[in-house]
Design a protein around this motif. Structure first.
Motif, mmCIF file in Angstrom:
data_model
loop_
_atom_site.group_PDB
_atom_site.id
_atom_site.type_symbol
_atom_site.label_atom_id
_atom_site.label_comp_id
_atom_site.label_asym_id
_atom_site.label_seq_id
_atom_site.Cartn_x
_atom_site.Cartn_y
_atom_site.Cartn_z
ATOM 1 N N SER A 18 19.078 -3.452 -84.350
ATOM 2 C CA SER A 18 18.108 -3.379 -83.289
ATOM 3 C C SER A 18 17.456 -4.902 -83.080
ATOM 4 O O SER A 18 17.856 -5.918 -82.557
ATOM 5 C CB SER A 18 16.758 -2.545 -83.484
ATOM 6 O OG SER A 18 15.904 -2.719 -84.843
ATOM 7 N N LEU A 19 16.688 -5.633 -84.179
ATOM 8 C CA LEU A 19 16.250 -6.842 -84.205
ATOM 9 C C LEU A 19 16.265 -7.081 -85.552
ATOM 10 O O LEU A 19 15.816 -6.660 -86.620
ATOM 11 C CB LEU A 19 14.777 -6.683 -83.719
ATOM 12 C CG LEU A 19 14.789 -6.674 -82.293
ATOM 13 C CD1 LEU A 19 13.069 -6.728 -81.900
ATOM 14 C CD2 LEU A 19 15.550 -7.706 -81.394
ATOM 15 N N PRO A 20 16.809 -8.217 -85.757
ATOM 16 C CA PRO A 20 17.742 -9.230 -85.101
ATOM 17 C C PRO A 20 18.958 -8.649 -84.512
ATOM 18 O O PRO A 20 19.316 -7.768 -85.304
ATOM 19 C CB PRO A 20 17.850 -10.470 -85.821
ATOM 20 C CG PRO A 20 17.723 -10.188 -87.225
ATOM 21 C CD PRO A 20 17.061 -8.822 -87.262
ATOM 22 N N PHE A 21 19.221 -8.780 -83.238
ATOM 23 C CA PHE A 21 20.454 -7.966 -82.694
ATOM 24 C C PHE A 21 21.697 -8.626 -83.565
ATOM 25 O O PHE A 21 21.918 -9.794 -83.556
ATOM 26 C CB PHE A 21 20.313 -8.474 -81.142
ATOM 27 C CG PHE A 21 21.731 -8.032 -80.619
ATOM 28 C CD1 PHE A 21 21.849 -6.502 -80.104
ATOM 29 C CD2 PHE A 21 22.803 -8.624 -80.325
ATOM 30 C CE1 PHE A 21 22.770 -6.113 -79.442
ATOM 31 C CE2 PHE A 21 23.928 -8.185 -79.780
ATOM 32 C CZ PHE A 21 23.863 -6.861 -79.283
ATOM 33 N N ARG A 22 22.560 -7.604 -83.705
ATOM 34 C CA ARG A 22 23.710 -8.069 -84.645
ATOM 35 C C ARG A 22 24.655 -6.919 -84.340
ATOM 36 O O ARG A 22 24.448 -5.870 -84.749
ATOM 37 C CB ARG A 22 23.559 -8.349 -86.256
ATOM 38 C CG ARG A 22 24.648 -8.616 -86.911
ATOM 39 C CD ARG A 22 24.321 -8.903 -88.400
ATOM 40 N NE ARG A 22 23.463 -8.149 -88.878
ATOM 41 C CZ ARG A 22 23.792 -7.151 -90.080
ATOM 42 N NH1 ARG A 22 24.978 -7.169 -90.750
ATOM 43 N NH2 ARG A 22 22.854 -6.417 -90.499
ATOM 44 N N GLU A 23 25.917 -7.598 -83.646
ATOM 45 C CA GLU A 23 27.048 -6.188 -83.500
ATOM 46 C C GLU A 23 27.602 -6.145 -84.910
ATOM 47 O O GLU A 23 27.917 -6.858 -85.603
ATOM 48 C CB GLU A 23 27.856 -6.766 -82.397
ATOM 49 C CG GLU A 23 28.995 -5.637 -82.334
ATOM 50 C CD GLU A 23 29.741 -6.151 -81.105
ATOM 51 O OE1 GLU A 23 30.977 -5.573 -80.959
ATOM 52 O OE2 GLU A 23 29.446 -6.825 -80.008
ATOM 53 N N LEU A 24 27.839 -4.540 -85.335
ATOM 54 C CA LEU A 24 28.493 -4.418 -86.287
ATOM 55 C C LEU A 24 29.849 -4.295 -86.129
ATOM 56 O O LEU A 24 30.325 -3.197 -85.892
ATOM 57 C CB LEU A 24 27.514 -2.879 -86.896
ATOM 58 C CG LEU A 24 26.423 -3.261 -87.034
ATOM 59 C CD1 LEU A 24 25.763 -1.723 -87.340
ATOM 60 C CD2 LEU A 24 26.155 -4.110 -88.173
#
Length: 114
Positions: free
Chosen positions: A77-83
């Protein structure tokens, strides 16, 4: 005096339309964490995983929670990070007690744009 429950999260009650929540096999001799997962359809799930589970295991779980599952990515969610590295364990990805968000890959098609 106990507070009155006014509303519940959509994931709490069974509306008969959502598929049942799939089982996740846990090894209780290993560390366990709870992930809060926000699905693209607005439902919120809280699911327990071992820290040794991989991001791919979470992605499979999310896909099995839905009747039809268009392509998606998982993010924090925050901080935004694509897995994006599906082979990382939850521990390696620093996802203990994390909030995970399912994001559809093709959002333009949902709104009728090309």
């Amino acid at each position: 005096v106990a507070p009155r429950v006014v509303a519940r999260s959509p994931s709490v009650h069974d509306d008969g339309e959502s598929p049942p929540i799939p089982m996740v096999t846990l090894d209780h001799s290993l560390p366990v964490t709870s992930l809060q997962i926000w699905l693209a359809d607005g439902r919120r799930l809280v699911q327990r995983f071992n820290l040794s589970h991989r991001i791919s295991d979470v992605q499979d779980f999310v896909a099995r929670c839905q009747r039809s599952c268009p392509p998606f990515v998982l993010t924090t969610s925050l901080p935004f990070r694509e897995l994006s590295d599906k082979e990382l364990s939850l521990e390696e990805a620093d996802l203990a007690h994390a909030v995970i968000v399912q994001r559809p890959l093709n959002t333009q098609a949902l709104f009728g744009h090309s």
